[in-house]
Design an enzyme around this catalytic site. Structure first.
Site, PDB file in Angstrom:
ATOM      1  N   GLY A  42       0.784  -1.233   0.000  1.00  0.00           N
ATOM      2  CA  GLY A  42       0.000   0.000   0.000  1.00  0.00           C
ATOM      3  C   GLY A  42       0.815   1.282   0.000  1.00  0.00           C
ATOM      4  O   GLY A  42       0.412   2.284  -0.578  1.00  0.00           O
ATOM      5  N   ASP A  98       0.803   3.869   3.895  1.00  0.00           N
ATOM      6  CA  ASP A  98      -0.357   4.511   3.263  1.00  0.00           C
ATOM      7  C   ASP A  98      -1.410   4.892   4.286  1.00  0.00           C
ATOM      8  O   ASP A  98      -2.022   5.945   4.205  1.00  0.00           O
ATOM      9  CB  ASP A  98      -0.952   3.610   2.168  1.00  0.00           C
ATOM     10  CG  ASP A  98      -1.223   2.199   2.649  1.00  0.00           C
ATOM     11  OD1 ASP A  98      -0.678   1.801   3.692  1.00  0.00           O
ATOM     12  OD2 ASP A  98      -1.987   1.486   1.980  1.00  0.00           O
ATOM     13  N   ASP A 101      -4.682   2.521  10.615  1.00  0.00           N
ATOM     14  CA  ASP A 101      -6.106   2.308  10.912  1.00  0.00           C
ATOM     15  C   ASP A 101      -6.215   1.763  12.341  1.00  0.00           C
ATOM     16  O   ASP A 101      -6.230   2.538  13.300  1.00  0.00           O
ATOM     17  CB  ASP A 101      -6.669   1.347   9.856  1.00  0.00           C
ATOM     18  CG  ASP A 101      -8.159   1.142   9.959  1.00  0.00           C
ATOM     19  OD1 ASP A 101      -8.777   1.609  10.926  1.00  0.00           O
ATOM     20  OD2 ASP A 101      -8.742   0.502   9.064  1.00  0.00           O
ATOM     21  N   LYS A 129      -6.458   7.234  10.303  1.00  0.00           N
ATOM     22  CA  LYS A 129      -7.873   7.058  10.668  1.00  0.00           C
ATOM     23  C   LYS A 129      -7.966   6.794  12.172  1.00  0.00           C
ATOM     24  O   LYS A 129      -8.040   5.639  12.620  1.00  0.00           O
ATOM     25  CB  LYS A 129      -8.470   5.879   9.884  1.00  0.00           C
ATOM     26  CG  LYS A 129      -9.991   5.837   9.934  1.00  0.00           C
ATOM     27  CD  LYS A 129     -10.541   4.461   9.676  1.00  0.00           C
ATOM     28  CE  LYS A 129     -10.495   4.012   8.249  1.00  0.00           C
ATOM     29  NZ  LYS A 129     -11.209   2.717   8.053  1.00  0.00           N
ATOM     30  N   PHE A 151     -14.172   3.405   4.353  1.00  0.00           N
ATOM     31  CA  PHE A 151     -13.201   2.506   3.722  1.00  0.00           C
ATOM     32  C   PHE A 151     -12.625   3.184   2.488  1.00  0.00           C
ATOM     33  O   PHE A 151     -13.349   3.487   1.548  1.00  0.00           O
ATOM     34  CB  PHE A 151     -13.831   1.161   3.345  1.00  0.00           C
ATOM     35  CG  PHE A 151     -12.785   0.157   2.962  1.00  0.00           C
ATOM     36  CD1 PHE A 151     -12.082  -0.535   3.932  1.00  0.00           C
ATOM     37  CD2 PHE A 151     -12.463  -0.052   1.628  1.00  0.00           C
ATOM     38  CE1 PHE A 151     -11.078  -1.440   3.577  1.00  0.00           C
ATOM     39  CE2 PHE A 151     -11.460  -0.944   1.267  1.00  0.00           C
ATOM     40  CZ  PHE A 151     -10.777  -1.640   2.251  1.00  0.00           C
ATOM     41  N   ARG A 164      -5.636  -0.042  -6.337  1.00  0.00           N
ATOM     42  CA  ARG A 164      -4.384   0.589  -5.905  1.00  0.00           C
ATOM     43  C   ARG A 164      -3.911   1.638  -6.907  1.00  0.00           C
ATOM     44  O   ARG A 164      -3.199   2.571  -6.556  1.00  0.00           O
ATOM     45  CB  ARG A 164      -3.274  -0.463  -5.757  1.00  0.00           C
ATOM     46  CG  ARG A 164      -3.488  -1.469  -4.641  1.00  0.00           C
ATOM     47  CD  ARG A 164      -2.210  -2.267  -4.443  1.00  0.00           C
ATOM     48  NE  ARG A 164      -2.397  -3.485  -3.669  1.00  0.00           N
ATOM     49  CZ  ARG A 164      -2.387  -3.569  -2.345  1.00  0.00           C
ATOM     50  NH1 ARG A 164      -2.212  -2.484  -1.630  1.00  0.00           N
ATOM     51  NH2 ARG A 164      -2.539  -4.725  -1.726  1.00  0.00           N
TER      52      ARG A 164
END
Ligand code: PRP
Length: 176
Positions: A42, A98, A101, A129, A151, A164
């Site tokens: 990512g 990236d 979370d 996030k 998301f 991606r």
């Protein structure tokens, strides 16, 4: 059910923010050499664009630590898919991700890297996030955008390995 992607941060917004981050990092690391570690897959787009905006000497290495299954939520299972090629001992290490979370991946990764005695260890993420956090205490030195509880895909981020390649960051939703 069809998948729908709505733009959250446009290609231009992402580009401008990364340029700002590169300038800030270059100022903070003036006189030093940065060893950038990219967390695959990512983080790869972000790392490439960010590195081009950093003006101090820089080296790169890649690592792959996987935490997600094929769905949209974190499984909590963290496994090393690919380790670094080079030692980080005595280096000023900047981990580039990236997204942070739940924090499980980064907690595991940073803990492991710290044991290898870098001179310094900082985290740079394009997206943060905070509402998703399960593991507390992760220090994000550089954050591109704080995002709400949604998301996100694009610019390196996937859903089931797709999206991606989108040049922007979007919110994925499912519609009948
Ligand atoms: C994603 C992302 C982070 C991690 C963040 O990686 O790149 O590494 O999840 O989630 P967390 O804070 O909940 O741990 P993923 O494991 O999906 O692999 P990928 O980079 O190959 O998409």
């Amino acid at each position: 059910m069809s998948e729908h992607v709505r733009v959250l941060f446009s290609e231009e917004q992402v580009r401008e923010r990364i340029a700002e981050m590169g300038q800030q990092i270059s100022r903070d690391y003036e006189g030093k050499q940065i060893h950038v570690i990219c967390a695959l897959k990512g983080g790869v787009m972000f790392m490439c664009d960010l590195a081009k905006c950093i003006t101090v000497p820089l080296t790169m290495d890649f690592m792959s630590v996987s935490s997600y299954g094929s769905g949209t939520t974190s499984s909590g299972i963290v496994k090393i898919v690919k380790d670094l090629d080079e030692s980080i001992e005595g280096k000023d290490v900047l981990v580039v991700e990236d997204i942070v979370d739940t924090g499980r991946t980064l907690s595991h990764l940073l803990g492991m890297l710290q044991q290898r005695n870098p001179k310094s260890l900082q985290l740079c993420t394009l997206l943060d996030k905070p509402s998703g956090r399960v593991v507390e205490g992760i220090e994000v030195a550089y954050s591109g955008f704080v995002i709400p509880d949604c998301f996100v895909v694009g610019y390196g981020l996937d859903y089931d390995q797709r999206y991606r390649n989108l040049p922007f960051v979007g919110i994925l939703s499912f519609e009948d």
